[in-house]
Design a protein around this motif. Structure first.
Motif, PDB file in Angstrom:
ATOM      1  N   LEU A  27     -50.702  45.430 -19.958  1.00 48.09           N
ATOM      2  CA  LEU A  27     -50.916  44.210 -19.182  1.00 48.09           C
ATOM      3  C   LEU A  27     -51.384  43.375 -19.309  1.00 48.09           C
ATOM      4  CD1 LEU A  27     -49.622  44.096 -15.997  1.00 48.09           C
ATOM      5  CD2 LEU A  27     -51.652  46.037 -15.833  1.00 48.09           C
ATOM      6  N   ASP A  28     -52.852  43.665 -19.374  1.00 57.06           N
ATOM      7  CA  ASP A  28     -54.028  42.846 -19.643  1.00 57.06           C
ATOM      8  C   ASP A  28     -53.807  41.153 -20.464  1.00 57.06           C
ATOM      9  OD1 ASP A  28     -55.637  43.627 -18.248  1.00 57.06           O
ATOM     10  OD2 ASP A  28     -56.479  45.181 -19.517  1.00 57.06           O
ATOM     11  N   SER A  29     -52.624  41.630 -21.386  1.00 53.90           N
ATOM     12  CA  SER A  29     -52.407  40.416 -22.302  1.00 53.90           C
ATOM     13  C   SER A  29     -51.365  39.845 -21.773  1.00 53.90           C
ATOM     14  CB  SER A  29     -51.839  40.758 -23.307  1.00 53.90           C
ATOM     15  OG  SER A  29     -53.370  41.753 -23.985  1.00 53.90           O
ATOM     16  N   ALA A  30     -50.403  39.981 -21.044  1.00 54.65           N
ATOM     17  CA  ALA A  30     -48.971  39.796 -19.739  1.00 54.65           C
ATOM     18  C   ALA A  30     -49.563  38.913 -18.858  1.00 54.65           C
ATOM     19  CB  ALA A  30     -48.098  41.100 -19.680  1.00 54.65           C
ATOM     20  N   VAL A  31     -50.521  39.620 -18.372  1.00 56.00           N
ATOM     21  CA  VAL A  31     -50.927  38.523 -17.125  1.00 56.00           C
ATOM     22  C   VAL A  31     -51.673  37.206 -18.138  1.00 56.00           C
ATOM     23  CG1 VAL A  31     -52.844  38.673 -15.250  1.00 56.00           C
ATOM     24  CG2 VAL A  31     -51.520  40.440 -15.518  1.00 56.00           C
ATOM     25  N   GLN A  32     -52.244  37.377 -18.047  1.00 59.01           N
ATOM     26  CA  GLN A  32     -52.916  36.213 -19.622  1.00 59.01           C
ATOM     27  C   GLN A  32     -51.762  35.303 -19.766  1.00 59.01           C
ATOM     28  OE1 GLN A  32     -55.880  37.052 -22.251  1.00 59.01           O
ATOM     29  NE2 GLN A  32     -56.160  35.066 -22.496  1.00 59.01           N
ATOM     30  N   VAL A  33     -50.951  35.537 -20.743  1.00 58.52           N
ATOM     31  CA  VAL A  33     -49.656  35.038 -21.613  1.00 58.52           C
ATOM     32  C   VAL A  33     -48.682  34.197 -19.638  1.00 58.52           C
ATOM     33  CG1 VAL A  33     -47.736  34.758 -22.447  1.00 58.52           C
ATOM     34  CG2 VAL A  33     -49.844  36.343 -23.201  1.00 58.52           C
ATOM     35  N   ALA A  34     -48.942  35.271 -19.298  1.00 57.27           N
ATOM     36  CA  ALA A  34     -47.985  34.541 -17.711  1.00 57.27           C
ATOM     37  C   ALA A  34     -48.638  33.494 -17.219  1.00 57.27           C
ATOM     38  CB  ALA A  34     -47.742  35.595 -16.542  1.00 57.27           C
ATOM     39  N   THR A  35     -50.122  33.758 -16.766  1.00 55.82           N
ATOM     40  CA  THR A  35     -51.096  32.418 -16.125  1.00 55.82           C
ATOM     41  C   THR A  35     -51.083  31.392 -17.323  1.00 55.82           C
ATOM     42  OG1 THR A  35     -52.892  34.102 -16.337  1.00 55.82           O
ATOM     43  CG2 THR A  35     -53.129  31.269 -15.904  1.00 55.82           C
ATOM     44  N   VAL A  36     -51.200  31.148 -18.716  1.00 52.48           N
ATOM     45  CA  VAL A  36     -50.567  30.039 -19.470  1.00 52.48           C
ATOM     46  C   VAL A  36     -49.227  29.456 -18.760  1.00 52.48           C
ATOM     47  CG1 VAL A  36     -50.655  28.904 -21.466  1.00 52.48           C
ATOM     48  CG2 VAL A  36     -52.243  30.915 -21.349  1.00 52.48           C
ATOM     49  N   LEU A  37     -48.242  30.566 -18.974  1.00 53.91           N
ATOM     50  CA  LEU A  37     -46.436  30.168 -18.696  1.00 53.91           C
ATOM     51  C   LEU A  37     -46.713  29.319 -17.617  1.00 53.91           C
ATOM     52  CD1 LEU A  37     -44.984  32.380 -20.818  1.00 53.91           C
ATOM     53  CD2 LEU A  37     -45.191  29.963 -21.676  1.00 53.91           C
ATOM     54  N   LYS A  38     -46.911  30.477 -16.520  1.00 52.38           N
ATOM     55  CA  LYS A  38     -47.225  29.441 -14.854  1.00 52.38           C
ATOM     56  C   LYS A  38     -48.314  28.108 -15.132  1.00 52.38           C
ATOM     57  CE  LYS A  38     -48.222  29.993 -10.340  1.00 52.38           C
ATOM     58  NZ  LYS A  38     -49.300  31.100  -9.601  1.00 52.38           N
ATOM     59  N   ALA A  39     -48.590  27.821 -15.896  1.00 51.51           N
ATOM     60  CA  ALA A  39     -49.141  26.451 -15.926  1.00 51.51           C
ATOM     61  C   ALA A  39     -48.246  25.161 -16.856  1.00 51.51           C
ATOM     62  CB  ALA A  39     -50.558  26.950 -16.635  1.00 51.51           C
ATOM     63  N   LEU A  40     -47.327  25.948 -17.613  1.00 55.60           N
ATOM     64  CA  LEU A  40     -46.384  25.083 -18.370  1.00 55.60           C
ATOM     65  C   LEU A  40     -45.093  25.041 -17.709  1.00 55.60           C
ATOM     66  CD1 LEU A  40     -47.373  27.065 -21.895  1.00 55.60           C
ATOM     67  CD2 LEU A  40     -47.636  24.213 -20.767  1.00 55.60           C
ATOM     68  N   ALA A  41     -45.508  25.875 -16.714  1.00 57.01           N
ATOM     69  CA  ALA A  41     -43.525  26.041 -15.788  1.00 57.01           C
ATOM     70  C   ALA A  41     -44.286  24.703 -14.142  1.00 57.01           C
ATOM     71  CB  ALA A  41     -43.730  26.597 -14.985  1.00 57.01           C
ATOM     72  N   GLU A  42     -43.997  23.593 -15.511  1.00 57.92           N
ATOM     73  CA  GLU A  42     -43.594  22.003 -14.817  1.00 57.92           C
ATOM     74  C   GLU A  42     -43.805  21.040 -15.693  1.00 57.92           C
ATOM     75  OE1 GLU A  42     -43.976  19.068 -11.588  1.00 57.92           O
ATOM     76  OE2 GLU A  42     -44.884  19.103 -13.521  1.00 57.92           O
ATOM     77  N   PRO A  43     -42.115  20.423 -14.838  1.00 58.86           N
ATOM     78  CA  PRO A  43     -41.680  18.720 -15.626  1.00 58.86           C
ATOM     79  C   PRO A  43     -42.880  17.745 -16.367  1.00 58.86           C
ATOM     80  CG  PRO A  43     -40.663  19.806 -13.725  1.00 58.86           C
ATOM     81  CD  PRO A  43     -41.470  20.797 -13.667  1.00 58.86           C
TER      82      PRO A  43
END
Length: 342
Positions: A27-43
């Motif tokens: 879960l901790d790793s998933a949260v960390q990865v999701a944080t980075v992906l959220k930052a990337l999710a902008e055109p």
């Protein structure tokens, strides 16, 4: 009589053996990865990453990124900070400028994102959009092509049909409003067929093509001003290297004041047909995306971007474009009388 309860050991054992829990992400790793992906999710951030990694030195200055991204420098700095905060980018100040590069530990991952994942995503979306769109309106597009074939008898029916379908598919990829997509595609196809049929003909009315990134602001304003001042003495086109879903609302208001009819302005992609037919190609913030053809006059206008501007800001940008348009028309139509105010 003794009742024996069904054994669950076999089921439990099989479930335990087949469970992927031991090898799945925590879960901790998933949260960390999701944080980075959220930052990337902008055109815009994806475009910035692409620009940085495409640089021969693997880095880029804020000033250069602002030019390519076609937004104000403070906006660029904000997005770069988001990527830096999650560890995707690193920065280094040199004098008055800050240079950004991909963090060494993530270069491979960013490369996979831009070189493999992004192209695969775009290809899949393009195939799905084209197939779905054409299946739904195939018979309508056929009728449109038949009508336009009569209007352009010098072109083969195959050329007309292909142009109609390509025009619909191109607009369907980015259209923000689809209720009038067929009508808009017919208008776009008609323009393209006109460009195809007149390319290279020096006896026709001069033609100007305005190109910006989204074809939602600057190029639309320039085209609207030329239509207002020159009328049918010039053929004017506008296009974008990465068309938006719709024209910016503030820009549409100004276009209405200039006399543009509803539906006249809509974002469309740049085509080779339009470039070949143009006597003058004017770019505004789209870099070198336009094909360079011999015998064609090219100009690059440095004007503000109305995308994030207030109403007053859009009017100021319109004034900037208006000054350029007046100079252009003076060179193309010296005898044209242009009113002192728009």
């Amino acid at each position: 009589m003794t009742t024996v309860a069904p054994s669950t050991s076999t089921t439990e054992s099989a479930c335990e053996q087949g469970s992927p829990a031991a090898s799945s992400m925590s879960l901790d790793s998933a949260v960390q990865v999701a944080t980075v992906l959220k930052a990337l999710a902008e055109p815009l951030r994806i475009r910035m990453l692409s620009f940085i990694t495409s640089s021969p030195t693997g880095e880029a200055c804020v000033c250069d990124i602002a030019t390519v991204a076609d937004v104000a420098q403070p906006t660029v700095s904000h997005h770069l900070k988001v990527l830096k905060d999650v560890g995707v980018l690193t920065s280094e100040r040199r004098g008055t400028w800050v240079y950004y590069r991909v963090a060494p530990a993530l270069r491979g991952a960013v490369g996979v994102l831009l070189d493999a994942f992004a192209p695969a995503t775009l290809e899949a979306a393009e195939r799905a959009s084209a197939a779905a769109g054409l299946d739904d309106v195939d018979h309508v597009l056929t009728r449109v092509a038949e009508t336009l074939a009569e209007t352009f008898p010098s072109l083969t029916p195959e050329t007309v049909t292909t142009t109609v379908r390509e025009s619909y598919t191109a607009l369907a990829r980015t259209a923000g409003v689809r209720s009038h997509l067929v009508v808009t595609a017919e208008r776009f196809a008609r323009q393209r067929l006109q460009d195809i049929s007149t390319a290279g003909d020096t006896t026709t009315v001069p033609q100007v093509l305005f190109v910006c990134v989204a074809n939602a602001g600057r190029s639309q304003l320039a085209a609207g001003l030329v239509r207002r001042y020159a009328g049918d003495r010039l053929v004017v086109r506008s296009a974008g290297s990465a068309p938006a879903g719709d024209v910016h609302p503030q820009v549409r208001t100004v276009l209405a004041d200039l006399g543009a009819s509803p539906g006249e302005a809509y974002p469309k992609p740049i085509t080779d047909d339009a470039v070949r037919a143009a006597d003058v190609v004017v770019t505004m913030g789209c870099g070198d995306t336009c094909p360079i053809l011999p015998g064609t006059r090219y100009e690059d206008w440095v004007v503000g971007d109305p995308a994030l501007a207030s109403h007053e800001g859009v009017l100021a940008i319109t004034d900037q474009i208006d000054a350029h348009v007046r100079e252009l028309l003076a060179s193309l139509l010296p005898d044209l009388e242009i009113p002192a105010t728009r």
